[in-house]
Structures are given as C-alpha cells and as structure tokens.
Design a protein around this motif. Structure first.
Motif, PDB file in Angstrom:
ATOM      1  N   ARG A 170       0.714  -1.506  -0.132  1.00 37.78           N
ATOM      2  CA  ARG A 170      -0.067  -0.125  -0.120  1.00 37.78           C
ATOM      3  C   ARG A 170       0.961   1.285   0.026  1.00 37.78           C
ATOM      4  NH1 ARG A 170      -2.961  -1.296   5.433  1.00 37.78           N
ATOM      5  NH2 ARG A 170      -1.520  -1.656   5.986  1.00 37.78           N
ATOM      6  N   GLY A 171       0.671   1.984  -0.301  1.00 37.15           N
ATOM      7  CA  GLY A 171       0.926   3.831  -0.667  1.00 37.15           C
ATOM      8  C   GLY A 171       0.954   4.548   0.237  1.00 37.15           C
ATOM      9  N   PRO A 172       1.187   5.646   0.803  1.00 37.43           N
ATOM     10  CA  PRO A 172       0.406   6.330   2.113  1.00 37.43           C
ATOM     11  C   PRO A 172      -1.252   6.532   1.952  1.00 37.43           C
ATOM     12  CG  PRO A 172       2.258   7.194   0.275  1.00 37.43           C
ATOM     13  CD  PRO A 172       1.825   6.709  -0.586  1.00 37.43           C
ATOM     14  N   TRP A 173      -2.059   6.052   1.400  1.00 38.72           N
ATOM     15  CA  TRP A 173      -3.279   7.057   1.720  1.00 38.72           C
ATOM     16  C   TRP A 173      -3.327   6.011   2.597  1.00 38.72           C
ATOM     17  CZ3 TRP A 173      -7.104   3.352   1.745  1.00 38.72           C
ATOM     18  CH2 TRP A 173      -6.633   1.415   1.400  1.00 38.72           C
ATOM     19  N   GLY A 174      -3.221   4.698   3.086  1.00 43.89           N
ATOM     20  CA  GLY A 174      -3.680   4.062   4.430  1.00 43.89           C
ATOM     21  C   GLY A 174      -3.203   4.154   4.915  1.00 43.89           C
ATOM     22  N   MET A 198      -8.440  -3.154  12.220  1.00 43.54           N
ATOM     23  CA  MET A 198      -8.328  -3.914  11.307  1.00 43.54           C
ATOM     24  C   MET A 198      -7.069  -3.153  10.262  1.00 43.54           C
ATOM     25  SD  MET A 198     -12.120  -3.846   9.152  1.00 43.54           S
ATOM     26  CE  MET A 198     -12.373  -4.725   8.387  1.00 43.54           C
ATOM     27  N   ALA A 199      -6.978  -4.112   9.519  1.00 42.39           N
ATOM     28  CA  ALA A 199      -5.973  -3.812   8.185  1.00 42.39           C
ATOM     29  C   ALA A 199      -6.463  -3.572   7.196  1.00 42.39           C
ATOM     30  CB  ALA A 199      -4.826  -5.107   7.700  1.00 42.39           C
ATOM     31  N   LEU A 200      -6.342  -1.943   6.608  1.00 42.65           N
ATOM     32  CA  LEU A 200      -7.022  -1.670   5.140  1.00 42.65           C
ATOM     33  C   LEU A 200      -6.536  -1.779   4.783  1.00 42.65           C
ATOM     34  CD1 LEU A 200      -7.461   1.817   6.605  1.00 42.65           C
ATOM     35  CD2 LEU A 200      -8.855   0.588   7.004  1.00 42.65           C
ATOM     36  N   SER A 201      -7.391  -2.278   3.375  1.00 42.10           N
ATOM     37  CA  SER A 201      -6.659  -2.771   1.777  1.00 42.10           C
ATOM     38  C   SER A 201      -7.484  -2.116   0.951  1.00 42.10           C
ATOM     39  CB  SER A 201      -6.835  -4.115   2.254  1.00 42.10           C
ATOM     40  OG  SER A 201      -7.037  -4.590   0.384  1.00 42.10           O
ATOM     41  N   THR A 251      -8.170  14.486   6.683  1.00 42.93           N
ATOM     42  CA  THR A 251      -8.232  13.422   6.163  1.00 42.93           C
ATOM     43  C   THR A 251      -8.515  13.951   4.381  1.00 42.93           C
ATOM     44  OG1 THR A 251      -8.004  12.514   8.282  1.00 42.93           O
ATOM     45  CG2 THR A 251      -7.787  10.866   6.136  1.00 42.93           C
ATOM     46  N   VAL A 252      -9.953  13.805   3.993  1.00 45.53           N
ATOM     47  CA  VAL A 252     -10.532  13.257   3.039  1.00 45.53           C
ATOM     48  C   VAL A 252      -9.687  14.573   1.877  1.00 45.53           C
ATOM     49  CG1 VAL A 252     -12.306  13.600   1.552  1.00 45.53           C
ATOM     50  CG2 VAL A 252     -11.918  12.787   3.779  1.00 45.53           C
ATOM     51  N   ALA A 253      -9.309  16.066   2.442  1.00 48.54           N
ATOM     52  CA  ALA A 253      -9.247  17.116   1.690  1.00 48.54           C
ATOM     53  C   ALA A 253      -7.986  16.480   1.351  1.00 48.54           C
ATOM     54  CB  ALA A 253      -8.753  18.167   3.084  1.00 48.54           C
ATOM     55  N   ASP A 254      -6.955  15.997   2.177  1.00 46.56           N
ATOM     56  CA  ASP A 254      -5.200  15.387   2.406  1.00 46.56           C
ATOM     57  C   ASP A 254      -5.358  14.550   1.307  1.00 46.56           C
ATOM     58  OD1 ASP A 254      -4.543  17.353   3.905  1.00 46.56           O
ATOM     59  OD2 ASP A 254      -4.394  15.607   5.918  1.00 46.56           O
ATOM     60  N   LEU A 255      -6.654  13.424   0.920  1.00 44.77           N
ATOM     61  CA  LEU A 255      -6.221  12.457   0.517  1.00 44.77           C
ATOM     62  C   LEU A 255      -6.029  12.852  -1.088  1.00 44.77           C
ATOM     63  CD1 LEU A 255      -8.265   9.510   1.787  1.00 44.77           C
ATOM     64  CD2 LEU A 255      -5.900   9.232   1.315  1.00 44.77           C
ATOM     65  N   ALA A 256      -7.692  13.496  -1.353  1.00 43.45           N
ATOM     66  CA  ALA A 256      -7.710  14.192  -2.425  1.00 43.45           C
ATOM     67  C   ALA A 256      -6.214  15.307  -3.225  1.00 43.45           C
ATOM     68  CB  ALA A 256      -8.831  15.537  -2.715  1.00 43.45           C
ATOM     69  N   ILE A 257      -5.437  16.185  -2.305  1.00 51.72           N
ATOM     70  CA  ILE A 257      -4.693  16.744  -2.965  1.00 51.72           C
ATOM     71  C   ILE A 257      -3.485  16.388  -3.055  1.00 51.72           C
ATOM     72  CG2 ILE A 257      -2.902  18.311  -1.932  1.00 51.72           C
ATOM     73  CD1 ILE A 257      -5.098  19.376  -0.320  1.00 51.72           C
ATOM     74  N   ALA A 258      -3.085  14.691  -2.275  1.00 56.86           N
ATOM     75  CA  ALA A 258      -1.773  13.411  -2.659  1.00 56.86           C
ATOM     76  C   ALA A 258      -2.510  13.188  -4.398  1.00 56.86           C
ATOM     77  CB  ALA A 258      -2.329  12.427  -1.850  1.00 56.86           C
ATOM     78  N   GLY A 259      -3.248  13.349  -4.251  1.00 54.57           N
ATOM     79  CA  GLY A 259      -3.940  12.831  -6.251  1.00 54.57           C
ATOM     80  C   GLY A 259      -3.223  11.383  -5.859  1.00 54.57           C
ATOM     81  N   GLY A 309      -1.537   9.223  -7.404  1.00 55.96           N
ATOM     82  CA  GLY A 309       0.001   8.655  -6.447  1.00 55.96           C
ATOM     83  C   GLY A 309      -0.082   7.595  -5.735  1.00 55.96           C
ATOM     84  N   GLU A 310      -0.948   8.101  -4.670  1.00 63.21           N
ATOM     85  CA  GLU A 310      -0.808   7.773  -3.014  1.00 63.21           C
ATOM     86  C   GLU A 310      -1.559   6.853  -3.001  1.00 63.21           C
ATOM     87  OE1 GLU A 310      -2.472   9.787   0.761  1.00 63.21           O
ATOM     88  OE2 GLU A 310      -0.201  10.799   0.008  1.00 63.21           O
ATOM     89  N   VAL A 311      -2.797   6.654  -3.536  1.00 61.56           N
ATOM     90  CA  VAL A 311      -4.038   5.349  -3.884  1.00 61.56           C
ATOM     91  C   VAL A 311      -3.867   4.431  -4.179  1.00 61.56           C
ATOM     92  CG1 VAL A 311      -5.925   7.143  -2.403  1.00 61.56           C
ATOM     93  CG2 VAL A 311      -5.439   6.542  -5.219  1.00 61.56           C
ATOM     94  N   THR A 312      -2.490   4.841  -5.178  1.00 62.08           N
ATOM     95  CA  THR A 312      -1.503   3.533  -6.421  1.00 62.08           C
ATOM     96  C   THR A 312      -1.132   2.348  -5.476  1.00 62.08           C
ATOM     97  OG1 THR A 312      -2.179   5.383  -7.959  1.00 62.08           O
ATOM     98  CG2 THR A 312      -0.531   2.610  -8.159  1.00 62.08           C
ATOM     99  N   ALA A 313      -1.340   1.105  -5.650  1.00 61.44           N
ATOM    100  CA  ALA A 313      -0.340   0.421  -4.897  1.00 61.44           C
ATOM    101  C   ALA A 313       1.136   0.369  -5.481  1.00 61.44           C
ATOM    102  CB  ALA A 313      -0.961  -1.839  -4.963  1.00 61.44           C
TER     103      ALA A 313
END
Length: 416
Positions: A154-158, A190-193, A333-341, A343-347
């Motif tokens: 996982r990337g930083p999103w989790g 629990m672990a997020l996936s 947190t949601v705003a930071d995820l959007a700003i990260a783009g 690349g952060e949610v990609t495995a």
C-alpha cells in the motif's frame, strides 16, 4: 490398523501438582515410560503444558517395544497414571471419552454440581473461580499499547486513514514495492486494503508482555500466527533413536505441524507470495531445527513473505524514522487524500503503469496541471451554454471538477 486409529488430534494438555512444584520432570518420565509421542513446553510457574496425541476414539498414540505405533492406552488410563503420581492431567478429549468422564464425575460429585445450580449459592463463590467482583473499584482495566507494524504494497493513503481510525500517529516507510505502517494502539482495529494489489498485508503485533503474533490478510481471509508459541517445545522421546522410520516421521511431523502454521498458510492461497518452508521453520520448535531466538523467529516469519530486511528492522525497532501521519479529523483527511492525488492511492507494484506515471508527471509540473484545469473550465462553460440538457449538465460537472482541481493545484503549489 483402522482409519480412526490413524487419525488423531494433538491436544495441549496441562499438568499441575498439588504441592505446587514444577511437575514437568515427573510428567515427562511417566510419558517416556509409556512411550507416548508427546512433547513438553516450559513450566510457567503455575502448570506444565504437554502436547499429547489422542485418537478420535480416545486413545493415546504411543510406541510398542518394536517402535511401532500402538493405540491400547486410553486417555483415561493415562490420567489415572498421573493421579497415582500426585499429578493432575487436564487433557482435551474426544466426545466419547468426555461422556465417560462426565459419567464418572456425576457419580462422584453429583451433589456438589447440584449445589452450583443454585444462583444464590454460586454467586458467593464466583471469585474463587477467578471471576471478578463487580463491586471492586480498585480493578484497573487499562490496557498497554501494542506496537504494530503493517507490511504491504500500500501507498501512504492507508497510513492517513489508519491514523484517523486509531487516533494515533502512524509512521510510513517505503522500500522498493513494500511499505511499512508503524504505530502503537490499545484499540481493536483491522488492516485497511484497497484491493488484491495491496496484499498480502502482514500485521506484526509486538505486545509489551507476552508473545508476538502476526495476522496475514489476503483474498478476504486472515490467518493468525504465533512464531514463538512452540519455540521451546521439546519431544519427550528421542526421535533419532526410534528404529521404525514411519513412526519417527509421524512423531516429527506431529511436532512440526502442531501449531497449524502450514495448514493456515495454505488456506490463504498465497502461492509463490510466501515461502511456506521458511515460514514453517520460523514457527517450528528450536529442538527440531526451527529458527533460534524469539525476535529472529518473528523476523524470519515476516521475511518469508519477501518483505525487505530494512523494513523488518524498522518495524521491530523501538523508534522509527520516516513520514509521519497524525489524526486531523475526517474532513481534513479527505482533503489531504484529494490533494495527494492518484499517486498516493496506487499500489506500490503499479506505480510504473501509464496512468500513475502520467499523474506523477503532471504533479511535478503544476503549471501543466493548472493549464489542464483551465481548459476543463473553459470546456465546461461552453458546454453549459448548449441547447441540449445533457450537455448543459455535463458542462456543470466539468466546471465543478475544474474548480476543485484548481483549488487542489493551488494547495499543492503552496505546499512545495
């Protein structure tokens, strides 16, 4: 030899002495005399624990004088042998054997059991059976935090979301296509996936007291493993001295597979993603060639999944360096995820695919991103003036998306 005799269960049996001393030497000698295929574990100061194989018919697996398997010693007979030595053997039995035990107990202690059926009488004695008094205000239920190290793709999103869910800081590290989330918590979680591309997720739990355990999640299943639970288990009989290879093999396999590691790993269907032999060796008794040392066994088990050594070292260390995420509330947190783009949610194993690479290219060049958003805004304004209601609706969506993108690009530029 019938099939029901060959099939047996490895029972974790406890032995205690009425004198309060370590019963291990006497118990081991009794088992050795009967040539039971048993194993002993370290005395914990209260009771000794043994591994004893029992068939479905309630008979103990042992050897005869020719080193062949025999099944003529019943579990009840073994318990009686322990009683003659002033020891009590608590042995998990099959249903048939349990019925026989129930009959004997009912004959001897039926009156006492009837007294326990009286709620008024029983409530006065609950504390004697380890139950806590509800009126005791001095009991402290505060739990010590457990250090957790999650290894995955996982990337930083989790890490962002884990910090928000658990309410604690989460450190994030990368090494190649593997990542580490590290934090300490006393809360269930629990672990997020985000999907199969993130897996397997290997969660190492390091409590302040007690054995470390590992939870492995893959394909919607989670396996539980305790690498150190069989570390000091020792066979009662000398395996190398057994003259019949088949009997020795049954004994060895019984001890190597007593904790169910191999079966649990196979149930996760990980295929080549795990070295089953290495993972089994990390959990096997040291006396049978298992990995030596508590921490080394944990490290070896995690390494069997291909996790880089540098990440494992960081995961078990007292302190960890790296990128830190803190709880900031869900809107932030949601705003930071959007700003990260994207690349952060990609495995991490998919970062070199065309879409993530294109997103990374644009992200590194804010002017290009702003120009794309401006073009999207212009196209949205033009579409919103069309005669077709469908095009006008699409234009409004483009305008909203363009404005959001511009805000995100502005935030990214300010953070550079």
């Amino acid at each position: 030899m019938s099939a029901d005799q060959i099939a047996f269960h490895v029972n974790y049996a406890s032995v205690d002495s009425s004198e309060g001393v370590d019963p291990t030497p006497i118990a081991a000698e009794l088992l050795r005399k009967e040539r039971v295929l048993a194993a002993s574990r370290v005395f914990d100061g209260d009771e000794a624990v043994f591994l004893i194989p029992v068939t479905e018919s309630g008979h103990v697996v042992a050897l005869d004088d020719d080193d062949r398997l025999r099944f003529d010693l019943s579990a009840l007979d073994l318990q009686r042998l322990f009683q003659t030595a002033a020891l009590t053997l608590h042995l998990g039995l099959t249903d048939d054997a349990l019925e026989e035990v129930d009959q004997e107990l009912d004959e001897q202690y039926g009156a006492a059991f009837e007294q326990l059926d009286d709620p008024a009488a029983a409530s006065e004695d609950l504390a004697g059976f380890g139950m806590l008094d509800a009126d005791d205000d001095d009991i402290d239920f505060e739990l010590a935090p457990v250090r957790v190290a999650e290894f995955s793709r996982r990337g930083p999103w989790g890490a962002r979301i884990t910090a928000q869910v658990t309410g604690v800081d989460v450190d994030y590290l990368e090494d190649g296509t593997w990542s580490l989330y590290r934090y300490a918590t006393d809360q269930p979680h629990m672990a997020l996936s985000g999907g199969r591309a993130d897996e397997p997720i290997i969660e190492l739990n390091l409590p302040q007291h007690g054995d470390a355990w590992v939870e492995v999640t893959a394909g919607g299943r989670t396996g539980m493993f305790w690498p150190n639970i069989e570390r000091l288990t020792r066979p009662v009989l000398d395996i190398e001295a057994i003259g019949v290879p088949e009997s020795a093999d049954v004994y060895r396999r019984m001890l190597l597979e007593a904790d169910g590691t191999t079966e649990e790993l196979q149930g996760l269907n990980l295929g080549d993603a795990v070295d089953v032999a290495a993972a089994t060796r990390a959990c096997a008794p040291e006396a049978l060639g298992g990995t030596q040392g508590e921490l080394d066994r944990v490290r070896a088990f995690v390494a069997a999944f291909g996790v880089p050594d540098a990440l494992i070292t960081a995961g078990v260390a007292e302190q960890t360096t790296g990128r830190r995420f803190t709880p900031r509330g869900w809107p932030r947190t949601v705003a930071d995820l959007a700003i990260a783009g994207i690349g952060e949610v990609t495995a991490l194993t998919r970062r070199e695919r065309p879409l993530p690479r294109a997103a990374r290219f644009v992200r590194e060049r804010p002017t290009i991103g702003a120009a794309i958003s401006a073009a999207e805004l212009a196209a949205g304004i033009a579409a919103s003036r069309a005669r077709s209601p469908l095009l006008r609706g699409l234009g409004v969506l483009l305008i909203v998306d363009a404005i959001i993108d511009m805000v995100i690009w502005a935030r990214r530029v300010l953070k550079r």
